[in-house]
Design an enzyme around this catalytic site. Structure first.
Site, PDB file in Angstrom:
ATOM      1  N   HIS A   1      47.541  25.940 -21.933  1.00 19.42           N
ATOM      2  CA  HIS A   1      46.818  24.667 -21.923  1.00 19.42           C
ATOM      3  C   HIS A   1      47.295  23.831 -23.104  1.00 19.42           C
ATOM      4  CE1 HIS A   1      43.393  27.012 -19.764  1.00 19.42           C
ATOM      5  NE2 HIS A   1      44.324  26.593 -18.915  1.00 19.42           N
TER       6      HIS A   1
ATOM      7  N   THR B   1      41.439  21.576 -17.530  1.00 16.08           N
ATOM      8  CA  THR B   1      41.785  21.017 -16.220  1.00 16.08           C
ATOM      9  C   THR B   1      40.771  19.978 -15.755  1.00 16.08           C
ATOM     10  OG1 THR B   1      42.934  23.050 -15.599  1.00 16.08           O
ATOM     11  CG2 THR B   1      42.312  21.552 -13.821  1.00 16.08           C
TER      12      THR B   1
ATOM     13  N   ALA C   1      38.502  28.071 -13.989  1.00 12.80           N
ATOM     14  CA  ALA C   1      37.420  27.797 -14.926  1.00 12.80           C
ATOM     15  C   ALA C   1      37.340  26.297 -15.179  1.00 12.80           C
ATOM     16  CB  ALA C   1      37.655  28.544 -16.233  1.00 12.80           C
TER      17      ALA C   1
END
Length: 501
Positions: free
Chosen positions: A433, A479, A123
């Site tokens: 994350h 990311t 994603a």
């Protein structure tokens, strides 16, 4: 003299530094070291592209750290729901709760060549508004993000050929359009294939552009023990071959630490580099997750119910939108099979309309007391200082959870109903994350570890990369943001190396 760069960590951000430096500095030599093994071929390939289930499982197991055989470092089943944000398998627990804190019980990472880029769900939403570091100009953000999208092969799928996904997209849009809230397909890092499937991006797609001219060396199963300094300047590192235990000093003109948001600050601490902000301001995006059994009238019947699972390109996003009262990020993924195990006797088993896994990621407001601390007298399995995690949600996050529940309930009602025990708040750390622990800043005022070009304050020759640099409250997959920041840092480093700085 030939400039030499040592990169510690082989995930997407470390690979970004390697590629851009080797493409743009003709005489540079780059050594990349990774504590984990090679688990896929080509190196760094996403395990979702491995067709054989047993080979996939073996690759994930090999990424679960040095103690995976005893089971103590593997993520326990049920802690993280597979496919919500990233893959559970392939990661291992890192750190323990600090005294008096609930900590992050699901804090984890992958240890393999390619890092989390071997296991992520690809994603790639872009940061917007307050999710962007304010001291970086918008024009620069757009430029860095465009390069990052190219490196990761970001794809914006349509729903051509996926009528179930198109029907779900329409239902969700109809629900939120009166509020002015955007609903759209989620960008993913993947290459469309002729048969309508996707080849998922891993770190391999970034490394694929590295010139094959002998200037790049990758050493797997090699642990960086500490950074070497001459005075204040970083001049190399001590490396340990994990297969033999032998250690050596490797000299470099620049050291880039791209281990991850937990292990990069651990390495800085072990190296005696301990700025005030080190390990502080730890954030993730807390996750509200549910699975909806879709009503039969929402989606058209599959033409071949026994055929392959619908492509995962059918992912819908409701982006962060503070202006219209949606200050969090949502993702919804349609699948004909449930993404969570359903108990025997559940009326939701084998639901003809399929399922939608829906996750609402919230902001965690940065606080210095949410932090990592390090214990030299209680080392981890590598002999590095033990990681302790102090972290808890505040009234700010709890208020956002209450609001997010209402939006999620509306989405669920538009499609069907939640399956047993859903929705639920996932344990802290489930997102994988982690941000803020080596955050960048505009000035060296004690609230940041590095500058806006990722250079550690007061330590020339030392550059950082990864999610830990993100200083903002961020609600979505980071990311793409981290790779964009790596593009920014690498671009500045290219200029320095060309000028001989």
């Amino acid at each position: 003299m030939t400039p030499r760069v040592l990169i510690v960590g082989s995930g997407p951000t470390g690979a970004t530094y390697a590629r851009l430096l080797l493409e743009q500095v003709p005489d540079v030599e780059v050594l990349m070291v990774e504590a984990g093994p090679v688990v896929t071929r080509p190196i760094g390939m996403n395990v979702k592209n491995v067709p054989d289930p047993e080979e996939q499982a073996a690759a994930r197991l090999a990424s679960q750290g040095r103690s995976h055989e005893s089971g103590v470092s593997g993520i326990p089943g049920g802690v993280v729901v597979e496919g919500t944000i990233t893959a559970r398998q392939g990661t291992h627990l890192i750190g323990r709760a600090a005294d008096g804190s609930p900590g992050m019980p699901a804090a984890a990472g992958a240890t393999c060549v390619g890092g989390q880029g071997v296991h992520w769900t690809c994603a790639t939403p872009a940061p917007t508004g307050p999710e962007r570091a304010p001291f970086i100009e918008d024009a620069d953000w757009e430029q860095h993000l465009a390069v990052a999208e190219s490196l990761l092969h970001v794809h914006r799928p349509s729903f051509d050929g996926a009528p179930q996904a198109a029907a779900i997209l329409e239902r969700i849009r109809d629900e939120f359009a009166p509020d002015g809230i955007t609903v759209r397909p989620l960008p993913v890092a993947a290459d469309p294939q002729a048969d309508g499937s996707l080849r998922w991006s891993g770190t391999d797609v970034v490394l694929d552009g590295v010139p094959d001219d002998g200037r790049f060396t990758l050493r797997a199963e090699t642990l960086c023990v500490r950074v070497l300094r001459d005075g204040d300047r970083a001049v190399g590192a001590v490396l340990r071959d994990l297969r033999t235990g032998a250690e050596e000093e490797v000299r470099a003109d620049v050291v880039v630490l791209a281990a991850d948001a937990l292990r990069t600050p651990q390495l800085l601490w072990a190296s005696g580099i301990r700025p005030e902000a080190l390990g502080r301001y730890l954030t993730e995006h807390p996750l509200l997750f549910g699975v909806v059994a879709v009503r039969g009238d929402v989606v058209p019947p599959r033409e071949d119910p026994a055929g392959p699972v619908d492509p995962i390109r059918a992912i819908i996003a409701i982006p962060f939108d503070e202006e219209h009262g949606h200050p969090y990020s949502a993702q919804m993924m349609f699948s004909p099979v449930s993404p969570v195990p359903l108990p025997e006797g559940s009326r939701f088993r084998d639901n003809p309309g399929g399922y939608v896994g829906m996750g609402w990621g919230l902001r965690k407001w940065p606080r210095p007391e949410d932090r990592l601390t390090f214990e030299d007298d209680a080392p981890d399995e590598n002999g590095l200082p033990g990681i302790r995690i102090a972290y808890e949600l505040t009234d700010l996050e709890e208020a956002d959870f209450e609001r997010a529940r209402k939006h999620q309930a509306r989405a669920a009602a538009a499609l069907g109903e939640f399956v047993d025990g859903m929705p639920r708040v996932m344990p802290a750390g489930s997102s994988l994350h982690y941000m803020g622990t080596v955050r960048m800043g505009e000035t060296d005022d004690g609230t940041s570890v590095c500058d806006a070009w990722s250079r550690v304050w007061g330590v020339p020759g030392l550059v950082l990369a990864g999610n830990g640099l993100i200083p903002t409250a961020n609600s979505m997959n980071p990311t793409l943001t981290s790779v964009a920041l790596a593009v920014r840092g690498a671009t500045a480093l290219v200029t320095e190396l060309r000028e001989g700085a």
